[in-house]
Design a protein around this motif. Structure first.
Motif, PDB file in Angstrom:
ATOM      1  N   LEU A 108      26.901  72.013  62.341  1.00 50.00           N
ATOM      2  CA  LEU A 108      26.019  72.275  62.882  1.00 50.00           C
ATOM      3  C   LEU A 108      25.082  71.765  63.926  1.00 50.00           C
ATOM      4  O   LEU A 108      25.586  71.657  65.262  1.00 50.00           O
ATOM      5  N   ASP A 109      24.363  70.771  63.536  1.00 53.40           N
ATOM      6  CA  ASP A 109      23.632  70.169  64.101  1.00 53.40           C
ATOM      7  C   ASP A 109      22.311  69.486  62.926  1.00 53.40           C
ATOM      8  O   ASP A 109      21.816  69.950  61.832  1.00 53.40           O
ATOM      9  N   ASN A 110      22.252  68.413  63.352  1.00 51.50           N
ATOM     10  CA  ASN A 110      21.102  67.106  62.223  1.00 51.50           C
ATOM     11  C   ASN A 110      20.399  68.078  61.909  1.00 51.50           C
ATOM     12  O   ASN A 110      19.340  67.738  60.943  1.00 51.50           O
ATOM     13  N   VAL A 111      19.253  68.165  62.906  1.00 53.26           N
ATOM     14  CA  VAL A 111      17.954  68.949  62.900  1.00 53.26           C
ATOM     15  C   VAL A 111      17.973  71.083  62.117  1.00 53.26           C
ATOM     16  O   VAL A 111      17.452  70.615  60.900  1.00 53.26           O
ATOM     17  N   THR A 112      18.870  71.005  63.055  1.00 51.24           N
ATOM     18  CA  THR A 112      19.300  72.326  61.466  1.00 51.24           C
ATOM     19  C   THR A 112      19.402  71.862  60.397  1.00 51.24           C
ATOM     20  O   THR A 112      18.705  72.597  59.372  1.00 51.24           O
ATOM     21  N   THR A 113      20.354  70.892  60.040  1.00 56.33           N
ATOM     22  CA  THR A 113      20.924  71.136  58.714  1.00 56.33           C
ATOM     23  C   THR A 113      19.462  69.981  57.671  1.00 56.33           C
ATOM     24  O   THR A 113      19.688  70.357  56.719  1.00 56.33           O
ATOM     25  N   VAL A 114      18.773  69.362  58.501  1.00 56.15           N
ATOM     26  CA  VAL A 114      18.249  68.665  57.706  1.00 56.15           C
ATOM     27  C   VAL A 114      16.377  69.693  57.047  1.00 56.15           C
ATOM     28  O   VAL A 114      16.223  69.700  56.194  1.00 56.15           O
ATOM     29  N   LEU A 115      16.195  71.200  58.486  1.00 54.13           N
ATOM     30  CA  LEU A 115      15.513  71.908  57.822  1.00 54.13           C
ATOM     31  C   LEU A 115      15.923  72.618  56.366  1.00 54.13           C
ATOM     32  O   LEU A 115      15.304  73.442  55.843  1.00 54.13           O
ATOM     33  N   GLY A 378      12.690  58.147  65.944  1.00 54.96           N
ATOM     34  CA  GLY A 378      13.927  57.694  66.368  1.00 54.96           C
ATOM     35  C   GLY A 378      14.612  58.405  66.719  1.00 54.96           C
ATOM     36  O   GLY A 378      15.669  58.562  67.619  1.00 54.96           O
ATOM     37  N   ALA A 379      14.597  59.875  66.215  1.00 54.46           N
ATOM     38  CA  ALA A 379      15.595  60.919  66.500  1.00 54.46           C
ATOM     39  C   ALA A 379      14.762  62.243  65.807  1.00 54.46           C
ATOM     40  O   ALA A 379      13.795  62.072  64.726  1.00 54.46           O
ATOM     41  N   SER A 380      14.942  63.376  66.504  1.00 56.70           N
ATOM     42  CA  SER A 380      14.350  64.485  65.929  1.00 56.70           C
ATOM     43  C   SER A 380      14.423  64.760  64.458  1.00 56.70           C
ATOM     44  O   SER A 380      13.779  65.187  63.507  1.00 56.70           O
ATOM     45  N   ALA A 381      15.250  64.631  64.240  1.00 60.48           N
ATOM     46  CA  ALA A 381      15.884  65.096  62.130  1.00 60.48           C
ATOM     47  C   ALA A 381      15.132  63.759  61.740  1.00 60.48           C
ATOM     48  O   ALA A 381      14.540  64.927  60.395  1.00 60.48           O
ATOM     49  N   ASN A 382      14.535  62.842  62.027  1.00 64.25           N
ATOM     50  CA  ASN A 382      13.532  61.742  61.042  1.00 64.25           C
ATOM     51  C   ASN A 382      12.384  62.203  61.605  1.00 64.25           C
ATOM     52  O   ASN A 382      11.451  62.629  60.279  1.00 64.25           O
ATOM     53  N   VAL A 383      12.154  63.190  62.700  1.00 70.55           N
ATOM     54  CA  VAL A 383       9.976  63.099  62.861  1.00 70.55           C
ATOM     55  C   VAL A 383      10.628  65.230  62.556  1.00 70.55           C
ATOM     56  O   VAL A 383       8.974  65.259  60.964  1.00 70.55           O
ATOM     57  N   VAL A 384      11.514  65.143  62.533  1.00 77.03           N
ATOM     58  CA  VAL A 384      11.161  67.088  61.311  1.00 77.03           C
ATOM     59  C   VAL A 384      11.270  66.519  59.612  1.00 77.03           C
ATOM     60  O   VAL A 384      10.938  67.294  58.567  1.00 77.03           O
ATOM     61  N   VAL A 385      11.911  65.884  59.164  1.00 81.23           N
ATOM     62  CA  VAL A 385      11.741  65.204  57.501  1.00 81.23           C
ATOM     63  C   VAL A 385      10.274  64.921  57.494  1.00 81.23           C
ATOM     64  O   VAL A 385       9.975  64.638  56.191  1.00 81.23           O
ATOM     65  N   ALA A 386      10.097  63.887  58.148  1.00 80.07           N
ATOM     66  CA  ALA A 386       8.981  63.231  57.844  1.00 80.07           C
ATOM     67  C   ALA A 386       7.223  64.634  57.470  1.00 80.07           C
ATOM     68  O   ALA A 386       7.198  64.188  56.814  1.00 80.07           O
ATOM     69  N   GLY A 387       8.053  65.556  58.360  1.00 73.16           N
ATOM     70  CA  GLY A 387       6.777  66.265  58.734  1.00 73.16           C
ATOM     71  C   GLY A 387       7.247  67.305  57.562  1.00 73.16           C
ATOM     72  O   GLY A 387       5.786  67.161  56.823  1.00 73.16           O
TER      73      GLY A 387
END
Length: 432
Positions: A108-115, A378-387
């Motif tokens: 899929l993509d890492n941002v979607t997956t962490v969400l 460093g990456a969009s996925a990191n920011v999403v998880v932190a939020g």
């Protein structure tokens, strides 16, 4: 004067983006609009030459596909079912979630997956009374490492794939998959061993987990079958791109439209569009405009000339320099704008006599994607998880993350240096 102004706007916007005090998309769009108002370039140039609409359309389509599929509950079902299968064992759960996240990020993509997986992980760790940090850290690392393996796994790869036509889905998997697997296994061994003492299984909590019914999370309707089939067909379309000769954006858009049509009676299109990550899409648009300003005033050409001068046009030296520079810079700033700036630079190398620049593309992809593990920004996925973590009152400390992220990035870059040298540079040096 024009170059100084464009660089100033770019740097100032970067500073605001890093600070995260103002919405990142708003800053990027404001910078792009300022370039339009000061006539650094025209609106026509921005729309036709600098904004990569294919990348925007591909991201939008994947967001639509995953948004609809998420409504079926299939992702929650998979996570809870797996937790039960490993009998709530904390270490097995850590390893299993890492594998699911890595595979999901690649397909899929890492941002979607962490969400999708982080909220489920909060549910499971709360029920089992486990510390969340080891799991969140592992999910971030797994998402970025897994996303490095494929064209659609990480936004930088999407941008590179759209910029270089002959780099297909299978090309990314073939060239980046082996080294990604090595780094992923190494990371998994480290985190599972390092956090083992903190991950203690509690019998009472495990009993509560087994009373959960994974099937209750599934929406019993045709939409679940439609979503799985269309999402699978879209991924197959990505893989068969070299055979069917249909570009990735067309495949993704076709899949999104088809699923919207099939599920319209159960899920209104308006509701699907409301859940699209519009902020992310507009952030991309703004970044493309900012980088377009640098291209318009010739900064990109000068940067390419400087790198060629610094490396004397030597392909091996250029590839390794690009790997380390992108890996280090991506720890400090988000890897998306850096890759957006470097794509035209690598394209310029061909005008300086470099016939085969593919090793440079792989070096950029590895450095930018894996370098994103270095810090929370460093990456969009990191920011999403932190939020998401902050929303659950389980905030991740910037420096706590740095303690694990920087060593992982340095290890990754060393391993990638060996890989790039052996696979690409040695054959080049020997004229093979």
């Amino acid at each position: 004067m024009g170059a100084t102004f464009a660089i100033s706007v770019f740097v100032i916007c970067y500073m605001f983006i890093i600070s995260e005090k103002i919405n990142q998309a708003l800053i990027a769009l404001a910078g792009g609009t300022l370039l339009l108002l000061t006539k650094v370039y025209s609106l026509e140039d921005a729309l036709n030459n600098y904004i990569d609409w294919e990348t925007i359309a591909l991201l939008f389509s994947m967001m639509v596909l995953v948004s609809i599929t998420k409504k079926t509950g299939i992702f929650s079902f998979i996570a809870i079912y797996f937790a039960q299968r490993v009998n709530g064992n904390p270490v097995a759960l850590l390893v299993g979630m890492a594998i699911l996240t890595a595979v999901g990020s690649a397909l899929l993509d890492n941002v979607t997956t962490v969400l999708l997986f982080v909220p489920v992980m909060f549910t499971i760790t709360n029920m089992l009374h486990l510390p969340t940090f080891p799991y969140l850290l592992t999910i971030i690392f797994s998402a970025n490492i897994g996303g490095t393996a494929t064209l659609i796994g990480d936004p930088p790869n999407i941008m590179i794939g759209q910029a270089v036509e002959h780099l297909t889905f299978l090309s990314f998997l073939n060239h980046l998959g082996p080294i990604v697997l090595i780094i992923f296994i190494s990371m998994l061994i480290f985190v599972s061993h390092h956090f083992k003492k903190q991950l203690i299984m509690q019998t009472r909590s495990v009993n509560e987990l087994h009373h959960m019914k994974p099937a209750s999370y599934l929406k019993k309707s045709p939409m679940i079958y439609q979503s799985i089939v269309v999402l699978s067909l879209t991924i197959i379309g990505f893989i068969l791109h070299p055979i069917i000769h249909v570009d990735l954006t067309t495949v993704a858009v076709s899949g999104a439209i088809l699923l919207l049509l099939l599920t319209e009676k159960e899920l209104a299109t308006e509701k699907v569009f409301q859940e699209v990550e519009w902020i992310t899409l507009f952030f991309f648009i703004g970044l493309f405009m900012l980088v377009g300003g640098l291209q318009e005033v010739g900064v990109i050409d000068e940067l390419a000339s400087y790198i060629i001068w610094a490396t004397s046009g030597d392909l091996p030296l250029t590839a390794l320099l690009l790997l380390w520079v992108s890996g280090i810079i991506s720890q400090i700033i988000n890897n998306i704008p850096f890759v957006a700036a470097m794509i035209p630079v690598i394209k310029e190398f061909q005008t300086y006599g470099m016939a085969d620049v593919d090793p440079l593309w792989w070096s950029l992809a590895l450095g930018a994607c894996l370098g994103g593990n270095g810090s929370l920004i460093g990456a969009s996925a990191n920011v999403v998880v932190a939020g998401l973590a902050e929303g659950e009152n389980k905030a991740i400390s910037f420096f706590q993350f740095l303690k694990y992220g920087v060593p992982l990035v340095l290890f990754s870059l060393v391993v990638c240096t060996i890989y790039v040298y052996i696979r690409y540079l040695l054959p080049f040096l020997h004229g093979l």
